[in-house]
Design an enzyme around this catalytic site. Structure first.
Site, mmCIF file in Angstrom:
data_model
loop_
_atom_site.group_PDB
_atom_site.id
_atom_site.type_symbol
_atom_site.label_atom_id
_atom_site.label_comp_id
_atom_site.label_asym_id
_atom_site.label_seq_id
_atom_site.Cartn_x
_atom_site.Cartn_y
_atom_site.Cartn_z
ATOM 1 N N GLU A 32 -12.972 -2.735 11.578
ATOM 2 C CA GLU A 32 -12.834 -1.871 10.402
ATOM 3 C C GLU A 32 -13.897 -2.107 9.331
ATOM 4 O O GLU A 32 -14.545 -1.177 8.879
ATOM 5 C CB GLU A 32 -11.439 -2.072 9.812
ATOM 6 C CG GLU A 32 -11.206 -1.313 8.525
ATOM 7 C CD GLU A 32 -9.819 -1.562 7.939
ATOM 8 O OE1 GLU A 32 -8.972 -2.160 8.628
ATOM 9 O OE2 GLU A 32 -9.605 -1.150 6.787
ATOM 10 N N ASP A 89 -8.394 -8.794 3.409
ATOM 11 C CA ASP A 89 -8.266 -7.743 4.419
ATOM 12 C C ASP A 89 -9.434 -7.746 5.400
ATOM 13 O O ASP A 89 -10.349 -6.946 5.254
ATOM 14 C CB ASP A 89 -8.211 -6.381 3.693
ATOM 15 C CG ASP A 89 -7.647 -5.293 4.568
ATOM 16 O OD1 ASP A 89 -7.147 -5.599 5.640
ATOM 17 O OD2 ASP A 89 -7.701 -4.119 4.146
ATOM 18 N N GLU A 93 0.823 -1.214 0.000
ATOM 19 C CA GLU A 93 0.000 0.000 0.000
ATOM 20 C C GLU A 93 0.857 1.264 0.000
ATOM 21 O O GLU A 93 0.626 2.206 0.747
ATOM 22 C CB GLU A 93 -0.952 -0.011 1.203
ATOM 23 C CG GLU A 93 -1.858 -1.233 1.210
ATOM 24 C CD GLU A 93 -2.914 -1.228 2.303
ATOM 25 O OE1 GLU A 93 -2.669 -0.621 3.358
ATOM 26 O OE2 GLU A 93 -3.976 -1.830 2.081
HETATM 27 C C1 GCV Z 1 -2.715 0.395 8.593
HETATM 28 C C2 GCV Z 1 -6.061 -2.057 5.392
HETATM 29 C C3 GCV Z 1 -6.524 -0.866 6.169
HETATM 30 C C4 GCV Z 1 -5.405 0.133 6.346
HETATM 31 C C5 GCV Z 1 -4.254 -0.574 7.049
HETATM 32 C C6 GCV Z 1 -3.831 -1.757 6.189
HETATM 33 C C7 GCV Z 1 -2.780 -2.586 6.863
HETATM 34 O O1 GCV Z 1 -5.817 -1.724 4.080
HETATM 35 O O2 GCV Z 1 -7.601 -0.299 5.532
HETATM 36 O O3 GCV Z 1 -5.880 1.198 7.104
HETATM 37 O O4 GCV Z 1 -3.184 0.282 7.270
HETATM 38 O O5 GCV Z 1 -4.931 -2.604 5.977
HETATM 39 O O6 GCV Z 1 -3.173 -3.549 7.511
HETATM 40 O O7 GCV Z 1 -1.622 -2.286 6.759
#
Ligand code: GCV
Length: 853
Positions: free
Chosen positions: A418, A390, A309
């Site tokens: 989340e 995720d 990411e």
């Molecule tokens: C901390 C997902 C979440 C992100 C998170 C990422 C991760 O994409 O939406 O907020 O980032 O996972 O676990 O690194």
């Protein structure tokens, strides 16, 4: 005074803000009976102030006083003064070594303990609590107190060892507020308890209180900062601050861990590179690690998110993930530290859904770790999210667990909900975690559960265990919701013993958090155990993923957001068919990442469990499931079923008003959320059903989808100062449109004559949108009587991600029960905009008793 006595007499519980969570030490009914069974002194062995054994003594004293009302002093002795204490009259707490030191003859009678394990023996008023280490002794004390707080003061003996050495939590706390995710990324319980304004907070009281809660459920480390780490965490001033956090944790045996930003040598250190094989980079990291250990000698180690990411990592320099992980491992080794290296590695920029049928984000972890299993140093463990995508409502267990046979692994679970309702929806997650932990990979044709792999039982490995993303905040409820705390409690319990029963653990938590009143236990158990299936039913079924808006807050429904972008959470839904083809023969090949028995099962729709069908297969909407229903009909039915279950939650909860342990504050707080959830589950139901009805053009055999006989669409009412508004995504509005005020400063009125409604009593529901752009006001009138007035202030009352849009995140419902309506009277909504919130209204439902529409 009289009124106080009266309150006590009618059994009204005192207000509770949630800060003590399950460690309330509330007085039990059997206090009198138990008093006589408690010792008169607490003896701590070799306890220095601030050590876990010292804390254990303090907790026992506090617990005895609170739970049964007996004041017991703590006597701290050193074991060099042999024979000074006699366990017959005391509660004795210390390490096994300290105890044996003063009672050499006892060694043969005591059990084998591993790190953090404890032994408890309670007999005729004397209590012996021994830990393999100091932390274990504290765990033993908490275990004993938990039994006592549940009303059990009987004699017993117990030996308890943790199932895995790594039992960490991760906080995704940012150094700064603001940015895309505020103070805590994906946190719904307020600001960071650790950081503020780029620095460590001066007041770390909450950090200590957090460590206390965590120690009581066996958690031994906290990674305090976001995995999307800020390099500035490593400035000398911030390192000093981190040392203060570690000091606050230490009395509870909780160690501090740190997330690192891979590019720090360049961005913070001013080097020209962050190549993990470059000597200047290695030296830089060694300097940082040494500086941290100088301040925090018991630091547990590091957590690293790399090449994911947009985060930097070793692959930037064509180095392997093992090269990256080992670089940190070697700096930690001399200090006894370990590194958890995350398997959440994928590129969210290059996946192409349209051009590549075989592209699949789910393949990434196994792909990137391929060939590296024997390349990691022995103080590295790989932290793997439970599913390959995720934290979705249902995913198959990540196949990577079965590939790591020489390298330790830790499962990453998410307590912070989340994608699962962000603590505004009750979703008890332990049953889901249990399914994941019990999943059998059948590696080499032998039993190989996830739990046995991560604990090191299946493949002998030193490191392994659990990492839970918790994201508590400054809210006194920690997670933003009292009921959500059952997830944190259950996480700790499962990390200690993966065989624990989700329902058993839940009941324990209820007794400790509320009371052991049978009705309280029954109701909260019923709601909680029904909550994950309900949420799955009204969000995404059959393995299609949660279907939240993945481009915004990951909260409300927005199925279209899954597709057409490189994030790779695709559903590939079109007019005829839906699902990801992850077969080896025709799809992305993901099914083939599992050991052969499991791969063969997932390869064919007939042998894939229905609840994962669309995860593995692209099928027509008319495909028949094992239940005999078609995929599309299952979607419709499940959404009706799930939201119907959510409607029962407020009704069930209301039955608990005034029951033991249900104080007014917590009663109202929980009710507010359950009512909201019931309303939002209808938003989910209708959005998802409309979306797939629109895509497939296949009608619901029961005629419910798109057919709402009790609704009055706001855009069909007589409007003054209000105008129709086309909602996007379309399915987030009944009839695709709502109304908004014509300007941001003038009131709007929507009215209609109720000439088709028979005179009688109805529940009147108003569906509206509460955006985070202001506090609009709505008033509902029947004739001249004002039925209600409310404000658009959900963003202040619910911690879930705020949204500035009229969409599935902000859509919500308010219901006025038992409203008297005369046929022919006029219903009127008056909306007063505020800021940029134009008092949007979607529809009004006039509901006869027992109907929800
Ligand atoms: C901390 C997902 C979440 C992100 C998170 C990422 C991760 O994409 O939406 O907020 O980032 O996972 O676990 O690194």
């Amino acid at each position: 005074m009289r009124s106080l006595l009266l309150l006590a007499a009618v059994g009204l519980a005192a207000a509770e803000d949630g800060l003590n969570a399950w460690l309330r030490y509330a007085r039990i009914d059997r206090a009198g009976h138990c008093q006589g069974k408690l010792p008169s002194t607490i003896v701590t062995l070799n306890a220095t102030e601030g050590s876990p054994v010292y804390t254990a003594g303090q907790e026992l004293s506090k617990g005895f006083n609170g739970i049964v009302g007996k004041k017991v002093d703590v006597d701290s002795i050193t074991t060099s003064s042999r024979g000074h204490h006699s366990r017959d009259t005391n509660a004795t707490v210390g390490t096994i070594a300290a105890y044996v030191d003063s009672n050499p003859g006892a060694a043969a009678r005591l059990p084998e303990l591993i790190d953090d394990g404890f032994y408890l023996s309670v007999s005729h008023g004397s209590i012996l609590i021994l830990g393999q280490n100091e932390r274990g002794a504290l765990y033993g004390a908490f275990h004993y107190l938990s039994r006592l707080a549940q009303g059990d003061c009987s004699d017993f003996t117990l030996t308890s060892n943790p199932g895995a050495p790594i039992r960490w939590v991760n906080q995704w706390d940012n150094m700064q507020d603001g940015g895309t995710h505020g103070s805590v990324e994906r946190g719904y319980g307020g600001k960071s308890i650790f950081f503020w304004d780029g620095k460590v907070r001066d007041d770390l009281t909450r950090a200590g209180q957090y460590a206390r809660l965590l120690a009581s459920i066996g958690i031994n480390a906290v990674v305090v900062n976001n995995v999307n780490a800020d390099p500035k965490t490593l400035t000398p001033a911030n390192m000093d601050g981190l040392a203060r956090i570690a000091n606050a944790f230490r009395p509870y045996g909780v160690q501090l861990g740190l997330s690192l930003n891979f590019a720090s040598p360049q961005t913070l250190g001013g080097l020209s590179t962050f190549d993990p094989l470059d000597q200047s980079v290695i030296t830089w990291w060694q300097g940082i690690t040494d500086a941290l250990y100088q301040r925090i000698p018991d630091m547990v180690g590091y957590l690293v998110k790399a090449n994911s990411e947009g985060q930097p990592g070793p692959m930037t320099y064509n180095r392997t993930l093992a090269d990256g992980a080992n670089m940190f491992a070697r700096t930690l080794k001399p200090h006894g530290g370990i590194i958890l290296f995350r398997a959440f590695v994928y590129d969210h920029r290059t996946l192409n859904q349209t051009l590549d049928w075989k592209a699949d984000r789910a393949n990434a972890a196994v792909h990137y770790f391929d060939g590296l299993d024997d390349k990691f140093d022995d103080n590295v463990a790989i932290q793997v999210k439970y599913g390959p995508i995720d934290f979705q409502v249902r995913e198959p267990v990540s196949p990577l667990f079965s590939h790591l046979r020489k390298t330790g692994s830790a499962i990453e679970l998410q307590i912070s909900q989340e994608y699962l309702g962000q603590q505004a929806h009750l979703v008890y997650l332990a049953p889901m975690w249990k399914e994941i932990l019990d999943f059998d990979f059948r590696v080499d044709g032998k039993p190989s559960t996830t739990a046995d792999i991560i604990s090191g039982r299946r493949f002998p490995r030193k490191l392994g265990g659990f990492a839970g993303v918790v994201n508590v905040g400054t809210n006194t409820t920690w997670l933003g919701s009292h009921l959500a705390m059952s997830n944190l409690y259950a996480y700790g319990k499962l990390a200690w013993d993966a065989k624990a029963s989700p329902e058993g653990v839940l009941k324990e938590w209820i007794r400790l958090t509320f009371s052991d009143d049978h009705k309280v236990i029954d109701v909260i158990t019923k709601m909680s155990m029904a909550s994950w299936p309900a949420y799955e039913n009204y969000s995404g079924n059959l393995g299609i993923q949660t279907l939240t808006d993945i481009l915004l807050g990951h909260y409300g429904p927005n199925p279209a957001s899954q597709d057409g972008n490189p994030w790779g959470q695709w559903t590939r839904a079109d007019a005829d068919s839906i699902g990801m083809d992850r077969t080896v023969w025709n799809g992305t090949g993901f099914a083939g990442q599992y050991p052969p028995e499991i791969a063969a099962k997932y390869e064919k729709p007939e042998t894939t469990p229905d609840n994962l069908l669309l995860w593995f297969h692209h099928v027509p909407y008319t495909h028949k499931l094992k239940s005999g229903k078609t995929v599309i009909q299952h979607f419709y039915d499940a959404h009706y079923e799930g939201s119907a279950t959510a409607q029962t939650f407020p009704q069930l909860w209301r039955k608990l008003e005034g029951r033991p342990g249900i104080d007014k504050e917590r009663f109202e707080h929980v009710l507010y959320r359950l009512v909201y959830q019931a309303g939002h589950s209808l938003v989910w139901r209708d959005s998802i059903n409309m979306f797939y009805f629109n895509k497939s053009s296949i009608a619901d055999v029961h005629g419910r989808v798109g057919n709402h006989p009790y609704r009055i669409e706001a855009e069909a009412m007589t409007l003054q100062g209000y105008k129709p508004y086309q909602v996007s995504p379309f399915e987030a509005a009944s009839g695709f449109r709502c109304i908004v005020t014509e300007t941001n400063s003038t009131q709007g009125t929507a009215s209609t004559v109720l000439d088709k409604v028979k005179t009688g009593k109805y529940d009147v529901a108003v569906n509206y949108y509460d955006m985070a752009l202001g506090n609009a006001t709505w008033e509902l009138y029947i004739g001249n009587d004002r039925v209600g007035k409310w404000k658009g202030d959900l963003e202040y009352n619910l911690g879930r991600a705020p949204s500035p849009y009229i969409d599935g995140q902000t859509a919500t419902r308010i219901t006025f029960p038992g409203v008297k309506i005369k046929k022919g009277s006029t219903l009127k909504i008056v909306g007063t905009p505020d800021g940029l919130e134009p008092a949007p209204v979607d529809y009004i439902s006039i509901l006869p008793e027992g109907i929800v529409d």
